[in-house]
Design an enzyme around this catalytic site. Structure first.
Site, PDB file in Angstrom:
ATOM      1  N   LEU A 130      24.125  60.909  47.996  1.00 56.99           N
ATOM      2  CA  LEU A 130      24.955  60.542  47.253  1.00 56.99           C
ATOM      3  C   LEU A 130      25.971  60.001  47.437  1.00 56.99           C
ATOM      4  CD1 LEU A 130      26.171  64.820  46.633  1.00 56.99           C
ATOM      5  CD2 LEU A 130      24.615  62.755  44.651  1.00 56.99           C
ATOM      6  N   VAL A 169      27.079  55.833  46.732  1.00 53.16           N
ATOM      7  CA  VAL A 169      28.006  55.386  45.313  1.00 53.16           C
ATOM      8  C   VAL A 169      26.671  55.663  44.344  1.00 53.16           C
ATOM      9  CG1 VAL A 169      29.443  53.774  46.191  1.00 53.16           C
ATOM     10  CG2 VAL A 169      26.731  53.105  46.397  1.00 53.16           C
ATOM     11  N   VAL A 193      18.135  57.023  48.251  1.00 51.37           N
ATOM     12  CA  VAL A 193      19.027  56.691  50.023  1.00 51.37           C
ATOM     13  C   VAL A 193      18.995  55.756  49.817  1.00 51.37           C
ATOM     14  CG1 VAL A 193      18.827  59.621  50.533  1.00 51.37           C
ATOM     15  CG2 VAL A 193      16.975  57.991  51.248  1.00 51.37           C
ATOM     16  N   ALA A 215      16.817  52.340  51.259  1.00 44.80           N
ATOM     17  CA  ALA A 215      14.617  52.333  51.869  1.00 44.80           C
ATOM     18  C   ALA A 215      14.442  52.202  52.766  1.00 44.80           C
ATOM     19  CB  ALA A 215      14.899  51.078  49.948  1.00 44.80           C
ATOM     20  N   ASN A 268      15.595  51.158  46.381  1.00 43.30           N
ATOM     21  CA  ASN A 268      14.547  50.045  46.075  1.00 43.30           C
ATOM     22  C   ASN A 268      13.786  49.985  46.685  1.00 43.30           C
ATOM     23  OD1 ASN A 268      15.378  48.725  44.120  1.00 43.30           O
ATOM     24  ND2 ASN A 268      17.085  48.043  45.065  1.00 43.30           N
ATOM     25  N   SER A 292      17.475  49.236  37.715  1.00 37.10           N
ATOM     26  CA  SER A 292      19.092  48.930  38.314  1.00 37.10           C
ATOM     27  C   SER A 292      20.839  48.852  36.922  1.00 37.10           C
ATOM     28  CB  SER A 292      18.081  47.667  37.275  1.00 37.10           C
ATOM     29  OG  SER A 292      19.154  46.087  36.421  1.00 37.10           O
ATOM     30  N   GLY A 293      21.275  48.330  37.272  1.00 32.01           N
ATOM     31  CA  GLY A 293      22.977  48.089  36.989  1.00 32.01           C
ATOM     32  C   GLY A 293      23.649  48.220  37.375  1.00 32.01           C
ATOM     33  N   LYS A 312      10.695  46.892  38.741  1.00 28.36           N
ATOM     34  CA  LYS A 312      11.405  46.783  39.483  1.00 28.36           C
ATOM     35  C   LYS A 312      12.166  45.657  40.636  1.00 28.36           C
ATOM     36  CE  LYS A 312      16.238  47.004  39.738  1.00 28.36           C
ATOM     37  NZ  LYS A 312      15.750  47.277  41.630  1.00 28.36           N
ATOM     38  N   HIS A 370      11.882  42.522  37.601  1.00 24.91           N
ATOM     39  CA  HIS A 370      13.238  42.650  37.530  1.00 24.91           C
ATOM     40  C   HIS A 370      14.344  41.799  38.723  1.00 24.91           C
ATOM     41  CE1 HIS A 370      16.924  43.672  37.467  1.00 24.91           C
ATOM     42  NE2 HIS A 370      17.125  43.937  36.065  1.00 24.91           N
ATOM     43  N   ASN A 371      13.832  42.223  39.729  1.00 21.83           N
ATOM     44  CA  ASN A 371      14.735  41.536  40.653  1.00 21.83           C
ATOM     45  C   ASN A 371      14.326  39.824  40.738  1.00 21.83           C
ATOM     46  OD1 ASN A 371      16.168  43.973  40.633  1.00 21.83           O
ATOM     47  ND2 ASN A 371      16.155  44.026  43.429  1.00 21.83           N
ATOM     48  N   GLU A 390      16.097  38.063  37.827  1.00 23.77           N
ATOM     49  CA  GLU A 390      17.445  37.674  38.592  1.00 23.77           C
ATOM     50  C   GLU A 390      17.921  36.679  39.319  1.00 23.77           C
ATOM     51  OE1 GLU A 390      18.910  41.996  39.251  1.00 23.77           O
ATOM     52  OE2 GLU A 390      20.296  41.228  41.160  1.00 23.77           O
ATOM     53  N   ARG A 413      18.248  29.871  48.492  1.00 23.93           N
ATOM     54  CA  ARG A 413      19.087  31.410  49.019  1.00 23.93           C
ATOM     55  C   ARG A 413      19.107  30.551  49.864  1.00 23.93           C
ATOM     56  NH1 ARG A 413      20.065  36.917  46.260  1.00 23.93           N
ATOM     57  NH2 ARG A 413      19.828  36.235  43.376  1.00 23.93           N
ATOM     58  N   HIS A 445     -17.419  22.218  50.109  1.00 21.23           N
ATOM     59  CA  HIS A 445     -16.531  23.466  49.605  1.00 21.23           C
ATOM     60  C   HIS A 445     -17.113  23.326  47.838  1.00 21.23           C
ATOM     61  CE1 HIS A 445     -14.036  24.709  53.198  1.00 21.23           C
ATOM     62  NE2 HIS A 445     -13.691  23.661  52.584  1.00 21.23           N
TER      63      HIS A 445
HETATM   64  P1  NBP Z   1      22.844  53.057  50.900  1.00 24.98           P
HETATM   65  O1  NBP Z   1      20.941  52.833  50.380  1.00 24.98           O
HETATM   66  O2  NBP Z   1      24.166  53.223  51.037  1.00 24.98           O
HETATM   67  O3  NBP Z   1      22.230  54.797  51.768  1.00 24.98           O
HETATM   68  C1  NBP Z   1      22.891  56.041  51.792  1.00 24.98           C
HETATM   69  C2  NBP Z   1      22.223  57.312  51.625  1.00 24.98           C
HETATM   70  O4  NBP Z   1      21.682  57.610  52.222  1.00 24.98           O
HETATM   71  C3  NBP Z   1      23.348  58.258  51.773  1.00 24.98           C
HETATM   72  O5  NBP Z   1      23.642  59.327  51.180  1.00 24.98           O
HETATM   73  C4  NBP Z   1      22.730  58.594  53.402  1.00 24.98           C
HETATM   74  O6  NBP Z   1      23.202  59.981  53.982  1.00 24.98           O
HETATM   75  C5  NBP Z   1      21.508  58.473  53.176  1.00 24.98           C
HETATM   76  N1  NBP Z   1      20.318  58.467  54.234  1.00 24.98           N
HETATM   77  C6  NBP Z   1      20.697  57.649  55.199  1.00 24.98           C
HETATM   78 BR1  NBP Z   1      20.620  55.326  55.254  1.00 24.98          BR
HETATM   79  N2  NBP Z   1      19.508  57.746  56.008  1.00 24.98           N
HETATM   80  C7  NBP Z   1      19.128  59.323  55.949  1.00 24.98           C
HETATM   81  C8  NBP Z   1      18.097  60.309  56.682  1.00 24.98           C
HETATM   82  N3  NBP Z   1      17.938  59.828  57.224  1.00 24.98           N
HETATM   83  N4  NBP Z   1      18.074  61.055  55.612  1.00 24.98           N
HETATM   84  C9  NBP Z   1      18.873  61.687  54.817  1.00 24.98           C
HETATM   85  N5  NBP Z   1      19.572  60.893  53.896  1.00 24.98           N
HETATM   86  C10 NBP Z   1      19.770  59.594  55.050  1.00 24.98           C
HETATM   87  O7  NBP Z   1      23.056  53.717  49.067  1.00 24.98           O
HETATM   88  P2  NBP Z   1      23.295  53.308  48.122  1.00 24.98           P
HETATM   89  O8  NBP Z   1      24.230  52.011  47.979  1.00 24.98           O
HETATM   90  O9  NBP Z   1      24.202  54.453  47.001  1.00 24.98           O
HETATM   91  O10 NBP Z   1      21.693  52.916  47.392  1.00 24.98           O
HETATM   92  C11 NBP Z   1      20.986  54.063  47.130  1.00 24.98           C
HETATM   93  C12 NBP Z   1      19.738  53.525  46.961  1.00 24.98           C
HETATM   94  O11 NBP Z   1      19.365  52.866  45.108  1.00 24.98           O
HETATM   95  C13 NBP Z   1      18.917  52.378  47.871  1.00 24.98           C
HETATM   96  O12 NBP Z   1      17.491  52.641  47.912  1.00 24.98           O
HETATM   97  C14 NBP Z   1      19.143  51.422  47.124  1.00 24.98           C
HETATM   98  O13 NBP Z   1      18.201  49.706  47.632  1.00 24.98           O
HETATM   99  C15 NBP Z   1      19.188  51.432  45.555  1.00 24.98           C
HETATM  100  N6  NBP Z   1      20.753  50.437  44.668  1.00 24.98           N
HETATM  101  C16 NBP Z   1      20.283  50.168  43.525  1.00 24.98           C
HETATM  102  C17 NBP Z   1      21.141  49.452  43.445  1.00 24.98           C
HETATM  103  C18 NBP Z   1      21.126  49.133  41.949  1.00 24.98           C
HETATM  104  O14 NBP Z   1      21.773  48.580  41.329  1.00 24.98           O
HETATM  105  N7  NBP Z   1      19.758  49.119  41.370  1.00 24.98           N
HETATM  106  C19 NBP Z   1      22.366  49.983  43.893  1.00 24.98           C
HETATM  107  C20 NBP Z   1      22.725  49.560  45.202  1.00 24.98           C
HETATM  108  C21 NBP Z   1      21.754  50.098  45.871  1.00 24.98           C
HETATM  109  P3  NBP Z   1      24.604  60.378  54.728  1.00 24.98           P
HETATM  110  O15 NBP Z   1      25.703  60.114  53.410  1.00 24.98           O
HETATM  111  O16 NBP Z   1      24.311  61.473  55.340  1.00 24.98           O
HETATM  112  O17 NBP Z   1      24.981  58.850  55.608  1.00 24.98           O
END
Ligand code: NBP
Length: 476
Positions: A10, A12, A74, A76, A102, A128-129, A182, A185-186, A189, A287, A452
């Protein structure tokens, strides 16, 4: 056992996805390793719907209706595996585990295999989003079994973005297909952002216009064919003034672009597949170049430029040229990305519907754009289209701008403005449409130094010339 869907993780993204489910009337089981985050979700947003909060994984699993549907959101990599390992012993046959983070698609293939062996469905889903999309409607790209989509799909479709009433979510294909799409997609992007940045740089250096003026040009472009989220936010960013200095915000930001890795994954995979995705690759390398501080310091003021100053007599014509070049280069980047999807789909037996992918990217995601409709239509005309660029719509849309594209790339070269994505996209365009390529010479060289072999234009077979002997030709 009353919750219809569960979310664990949980931060963001997970928090906003959970709220999105709740706002759509689903009873949402929520869990996070650190309970404080679960509690704060209930405290801050408990009134938005029905949440069932659990402190332990056991209670979380027990709070879900069967077959259970659990979304993992959580970090990745290792954390995702750790959560899966905790959940799996508590689950029962037919339960569905969704990884909405991701993940890199090979990890998703591995996890899907492992869970399938235990009678569970594992759905690797691209989402995504960003933060806002997760809350208000993301674009969702779920993989896994078709069977899992029957019960999961309607819930995901309900919370996804909608364009003309159509959900930006559809079944993508087996195992890693969702995370693969996905990833591409990235990658697209990355290309889109680089192309926009090059257009901005050309306008800035060519016209000597201010950031805000260029922001206005982008705002104008956003009313036409280029209408998209990225163009819209570019207009906004360029018009933003830094509060501390009063300068254009873009002028106070350090010019070293960072990356989290999905662009690199896309390029690595394209190399494995042998699919040229030059737009995405150049964007990824650009980049890296920007972040290459020692190299840039060694070169700055040292490497001779020998440029001629810009002399743009007709500003409006130049702006239109840059717009057309941007559009054409963008079509190339998408065409290449869709080629990559086709190649991976073929290799992995995913049977991905490319038109449907363009359709679910129309809303919610970062590359959402008006012209994705045109891509969907192109694949509706021909589902097996070998080259998006060769679709009748894009042939004429890009064709109208080719002369402008050439002027812009030539001008950039003469005046020393780096436009790797514009230039390589034009080179790809000329390469793919060429009657004959100098690849013939490459084949001859390969045969010369490494025996070749080569094929001939005039008859079937494979041949080798005895280069160091009498130069007679042999059947190979
Ligand atoms: P984060 O990528 O910052 O991960 C934080 C979450 O992972 C917290 O809930 C944390 O728990 C949990 N966690 C970790 Br770190 N290690 C853990 C473990 N060993 N066991 C259980 N929980 C664990 O969160 P996010 O920024 O919300 O992103 C979540 C996913 O979404 C990622 O895979 C990210 O790449 C992807 N993402 C996607 C987009 C998009 O546009 N689609 C944007 C941003 C992120 P805690 O609270 O106990 O530390």
């Amino acid at each position: 056992a009353s919750a219809q869907i569960g979310v664990t993780g949980l931060a963001v993204m997970g928090r906003n996805l959970a709220r999105n489910f709740a706002r759509h009337g689903y009873t949402v089981a929520i869990h996070n390793r650190t309970f404080a985050k679960t509690q704060s979700l209930v405290d801050d947003h408990g009134d938005e719907g029905t949440f069932v909060a659990s402190e332990s994984v056991e209670d979380f699993v027990a709070s879900l209706e069967r077959p259970r549907k659990i979304v993992i959101m959580v970090k990745a990599g290792g954390p995702t595996d750790a959560v899966i390992d905790e959940l799996v012993p508590l689950l029962e046959e037919g339960d569905i585990v969704v990884d909405a983070g991701n993940a890199h698609f090979p990890d998703t293939i591995r996890r899907e295999n492992a869970l399938r062996a235990r009678g569970l469905h594992f759905v690797g889903s691209g989402v995504s989003g960003g933060e806002e999309g997760a809350l208000l409607g993301p674009s969702i790209m779920p993989g896994g079994t078709r069977e899992s989509y029957e019960s999961l799909g309607p819930i995901l479709e309900a919370i996804s973005a909608k364009v003309d009433g159509v959900p930006c979510c559809t079944y993508v294909g087996p195992d890693g297909a969702g995370h693969f799409v996905k990833m591409v997609h990235n990658g697209i992007e990355y290309a889109d952002m680089q192309l926009i940045a090059e257009a901005y740089d050309l306008l800035r250096q060519g016209l000597g216009a201010s950031a805000a003026e260029i922001g206005q040009i982008f705002a104008d472009w956003n009313t036409g064919d280029l209408e998209s989220f990225l163009i819209e936010i570019t207009a906004d960013v360029l018009q933003h003034v830094d509060a501390a200095t009063g300068s254009a915000f873009v002028d106070v930001v350090l010019d070293q672009a960072e990356q989290k890795g999905t662009g690199r994954w896309t390029v690595q995979n394209a190399l494995d597949l042998g699919v040229p995705i030059t737009g995405i690759a150049e964007a990824t390398f650009a980049r890296a170049l920007s972040g290459g501080v020692p190299q840039r310091e060694a070169a700055r003021g040292t490497l001779p430029a020998d440029t001629t100053p810009w002399d743009i007599s007709d500003r409006d014509a130049f702006i239109e040229d840059v717009r057309l070049a941007l559009y054409a280069s963008k079509v190339v980047a998408y065409s290449q990305g869709f080629d990559q999807i086709a190649a991976a789909s073929e290799q992995n037996g995913w049977d991905i519907d490319r038109g449907a992918m363009a359709r679910i990217w129309r809303g919610g995601c970062i590359i959402r754009a008006r012209f994705l409709n045109r891509i969907t239509e192109a694949y509706e005309r021909d589902a097996n289209l070998p080259l998006l660029l060769a679709d009748e719509y894009f042939t004429s849309a890009v064709g109208n701008g080719v002369a402008a594209w050439r002027r812009v790339v030539a001008g950039a070269a003469l005046h020393g403005v780096p436009t790797p994505a514009f230039s390589s996209s034009l080179a790809y365009y000329d390469g793919v449409r060429a009657e004959r390529l100098p690849a013939a010479l490459i084949q001859a060289q390969r045969d010369f130094f490494g025996a070749h072999t080569y094929r001939r234009t005039d008859r079937e077979g494979t041949f080798h010339t005895l280069w160091s002997g009498d130069r007679s030709e042999q059947d190979a």
